[in-house]
Write an enzyme that holds these catalytic residues in place. Structure first.
Site, PDB file in Angstrom:
ATOM      1  N   HIS A 154       0.834  -1.197   0.000  1.00  0.00           N
ATOM      2  CA  HIS A 154       0.000   0.000   0.000  1.00  0.00           C
ATOM      3  C   HIS A 154       0.875   1.256   0.000  1.00  0.00           C
ATOM      4  CE1 HIS A 154      -3.256  -2.719   1.242  1.00  0.00           C
ATOM      5  NE2 HIS A 154      -4.075  -1.791   0.803  1.00  0.00           N
ATOM      6  N   LYS A 158      -0.438   4.764   4.711  1.00  0.00           N
ATOM      7  CA  LYS A 158      -1.274   3.781   5.435  1.00  0.00           C
ATOM      8  C   LYS A 158      -0.736   3.565   6.852  1.00  0.00           C
ATOM      9  CE  LYS A 158      -3.709  -0.544   4.953  1.00  0.00           C
ATOM     10  NZ  LYS A 158      -4.962   0.115   5.371  1.00  0.00           N
TER      11      LYS A 158
HETATM   12  P1  NAD Z   1      -7.726   9.549   5.591  1.00  0.00           P
HETATM   13  O1  NAD Z   1      -6.891   9.776   6.809  1.00  0.00           O
HETATM   14  O2  NAD Z   1      -7.410  10.279   4.327  1.00  0.00           O
HETATM   15  O3  NAD Z   1      -9.267   9.914   5.951  1.00  0.00           O
HETATM   16  C1  NAD Z   1      -9.880   9.688   7.194  1.00  0.00           C
HETATM   17  C2  NAD Z   1     -10.710  10.920   7.492  1.00  0.00           C
HETATM   18  O4  NAD Z   1     -11.541  10.670   8.634  1.00  0.00           O
HETATM   19  C3  NAD Z   1      -9.829  12.152   7.833  1.00  0.00           C
HETATM   20  O5  NAD Z   1     -10.186  13.234   7.004  1.00  0.00           O
HETATM   21  C4  NAD Z   1     -10.155  12.402   9.296  1.00  0.00           C
HETATM   22  O6  NAD Z   1     -10.084  13.765   9.657  1.00  0.00           O
HETATM   23  C5  NAD Z   1     -11.584  11.870   9.363  1.00  0.00           C
HETATM   24  N1  NAD Z   1     -12.048  11.638  10.732  1.00  0.00           N
HETATM   25  C6  NAD Z   1     -11.355  11.132  11.795  1.00  0.00           C
HETATM   26  N2  NAD Z   1     -12.134  11.129  12.898  1.00  0.00           N
HETATM   27  C7  NAD Z   1     -13.338  11.633  12.526  1.00  0.00           C
HETATM   28  C8  NAD Z   1     -14.550  11.890  13.215  1.00  0.00           C
HETATM   29  N3  NAD Z   1     -14.699  11.624  14.513  1.00  0.00           N
HETATM   30  N4  NAD Z   1     -15.598  12.411  12.522  1.00  0.00           N
HETATM   31  C9  NAD Z   1     -15.480  12.691  11.212  1.00  0.00           C
HETATM   32  N5  NAD Z   1     -14.340  12.490  10.506  1.00  0.00           N
HETATM   33  C10 NAD Z   1     -13.300  11.958  11.151  1.00  0.00           C
HETATM   34  O7  NAD Z   1      -7.754   7.990   5.378  1.00  0.00           O
HETATM   35  P2  NAD Z   1      -8.282   7.146   4.118  1.00  0.00           P
HETATM   36  O8  NAD Z   1      -7.138   6.742   3.252  1.00  0.00           O
HETATM   37  O9  NAD Z   1      -9.438   7.832   3.495  1.00  0.00           O
HETATM   38  O10 NAD Z   1      -8.754   5.818   4.864  1.00  0.00           O
HETATM   39  C11 NAD Z   1      -9.731   5.840   5.879  1.00  0.00           C
HETATM   40  C12 NAD Z   1      -9.991   4.421   6.375  1.00  0.00           C
HETATM   41  O11 NAD Z   1     -10.593   3.645   5.332  1.00  0.00           O
HETATM   42  C13 NAD Z   1      -8.714   3.659   6.782  1.00  0.00           C
HETATM   43  O12 NAD Z   1      -9.019   2.839   7.905  1.00  0.00           O
HETATM   44  C14 NAD Z   1      -8.419   2.791   5.559  1.00  0.00           C
HETATM   45  O13 NAD Z   1      -7.667   1.649   5.843  1.00  0.00           O
HETATM   46  C15 NAD Z   1      -9.827   2.447   5.155  1.00  0.00           C
HETATM   47  N6  NAD Z   1     -10.001   1.979   3.763  1.00  0.00           N
HETATM   48  C16 NAD Z   1     -10.871   0.946   3.583  1.00  0.00           C
HETATM   49  C17 NAD Z   1     -11.174   0.499   2.320  1.00  0.00           C
HETATM   50  C18 NAD Z   1     -12.237  -0.571   2.164  1.00  0.00           C
HETATM   51  O14 NAD Z   1     -12.584  -0.945   1.037  1.00  0.00           O
HETATM   52  N7  NAD Z   1     -12.802  -1.087   3.267  1.00  0.00           N
HETATM   53  C19 NAD Z   1     -10.558   1.082   1.202  1.00  0.00           C
HETATM   54  C20 NAD Z   1      -9.664   2.146   1.399  1.00  0.00           C
HETATM   55  C21 NAD Z   1      -9.398   2.605   2.695  1.00  0.00           C
END
Ligand code: NAD
Length: 265
Positions: A154, A158
């Site tokens: 990744h 991450k």
């Molecule tokens: P990122 O850090 O860019 O985004 C996360 C966002 O959540 C940030 O903007 C943060 O400020 C916000 N956040 C944190 N606490 C919050 C709250 N209490 N209320 C509202 N917003 C809040 O990360 P990302 O790359 O977008 O990934 C996010 C998650 O999704 C990770 O756990 C990642 O592993 C996961 N992910 C899952 C899949 C899937 O298919 N399941 C795919 C990609 C990423």
């Protein structure tokens, strides 16, 4: 169908906003960010490079759950647990993509699942959902003289390892063998490790650049090796699957569902 996005300023959050705006039959009910985020107050459309939609990002998650049929959450474990409680309180469907959840976090999601429909998946892409099924089948067919290793790569941002998807693939392989992954998982090899233990499922983690997500499950024995690989080229595939799950889940009976349920597998 009113769909809300929590964590709308994040990498996945922005992708999800764009996907909901482009989905027929879906209305974007709003989006939140954590208190203090620079995205608060910004128009959701302009935030993602589209036309303004007249709705801004707030930090009021309770109001978003009250105004939505389904909410999509790709944030962080502590936030997701709090959002699950709000989903239960309002009976709103919750789609959880956040990874790195602990067993305790999963228990809290199960509690919320008694009051609202939740779809929880470490990977919302169609390809990985199918890959997990294939891995289970292959692991069930091949005997313990085939070693199983999961390799993933990744992007450099991450924060959890191995990836939620790698663990889900490991669980699928363990299920195929009829064992519990926690008893055979070997995720850290460093120094004098000794020979590989028969039946272990190994994990190797690579991090770098802007790789969206690559997973290979290897089955290796004497003179033969089978590799099943999925490569994600864009985060859109996760957003597309999550929006599909939201359309499916709204109005469903309370419970914790998987992407297999959404796709009818
Ligand atoms: P990122 O850090 O860019 O985004 C996360 C966002 O959540 C940030 O903007 C943060 O400020 C916000 N956040 C944190 N606490 C919050 C709250 N209490 N209320 C509202 N917003 C809040 O990360 P990302 O790359 O977008 O990934 C996010 C998650 O999704 C990770 O756990 C990642 O592993 C996961 N992910 C899952 C899949 C899937 O298919 N399941 C795919 C990609 C990423």
């Amino acid at each position: 169908m009113r769909i809300g996005i929590v964590g709308g300023g994040g990498r996945m959050g922005q992708m999800l906003i764009r996907e909901v705006l482009g989905t027929k039959g879906a209305t974007l009910s709003g989006a939140t960010e954590r208190a203090g985020s620079a995205s608060i107050g910004r128009d959701l459309g302009t935030l993602v490079g589209a036309d303004p939609v007249g709705v801004v990002i707030t930090d009021d998650a309770a109001a978003l759950f009250a105004a939505s049929d389904a909410v999509i959450d790709f944030t962080a474990p502590a936030a997701t647990v709090a959002h699950a409680a709000l989903a239960a309180e309002h009976g709103t469907a919750l789609i959880v993509g956040t990874t790195g959840l602990t067993a305790d976090d999963h228990a809290r999601l199960t509690e919320a699942g008694a009051k609202a429909p939740l779809v929880v998946s470490a990977n919302f892409s169609l390809g990985v959902t199918l890959l997990a099924g294939l891995v289970r089948k292959v692991a069930a067919t091949l005997g313990p003289d085939w070693d199983i290793e999961v390799v993933e790569m990744h992007h450099r941002h991450k924060v959890d390892a191995p990836s939620g998807t790698a663990l889900a693939l490991g669980r699928a392989a363990a299920a195929g063998r009829g064992v519990d992954l926690m008893e055979v998982k070997d995720a850290v090899r460093d120094g004098h490790t000794g020979a590989r233990k028969v039946g272990d499922i190994g994990f190797a983690t690579l991090r770098g650049g802007d790789v969206v997500g690559e997973h290979t499950v290897m089955f290796a024995t004497e003179a033969e090796r089978l590799e099943l690989t999925h490569k994600a080229g864009s985060r859109t595939i996760f957003a597309r699957g999550a929006v599909r799950a939201a359309l499916w889940a709204a109005g469903k009976a309370p419970g914790v569902y998987s992407m297999d349920d959404v796709l009818g597998l």
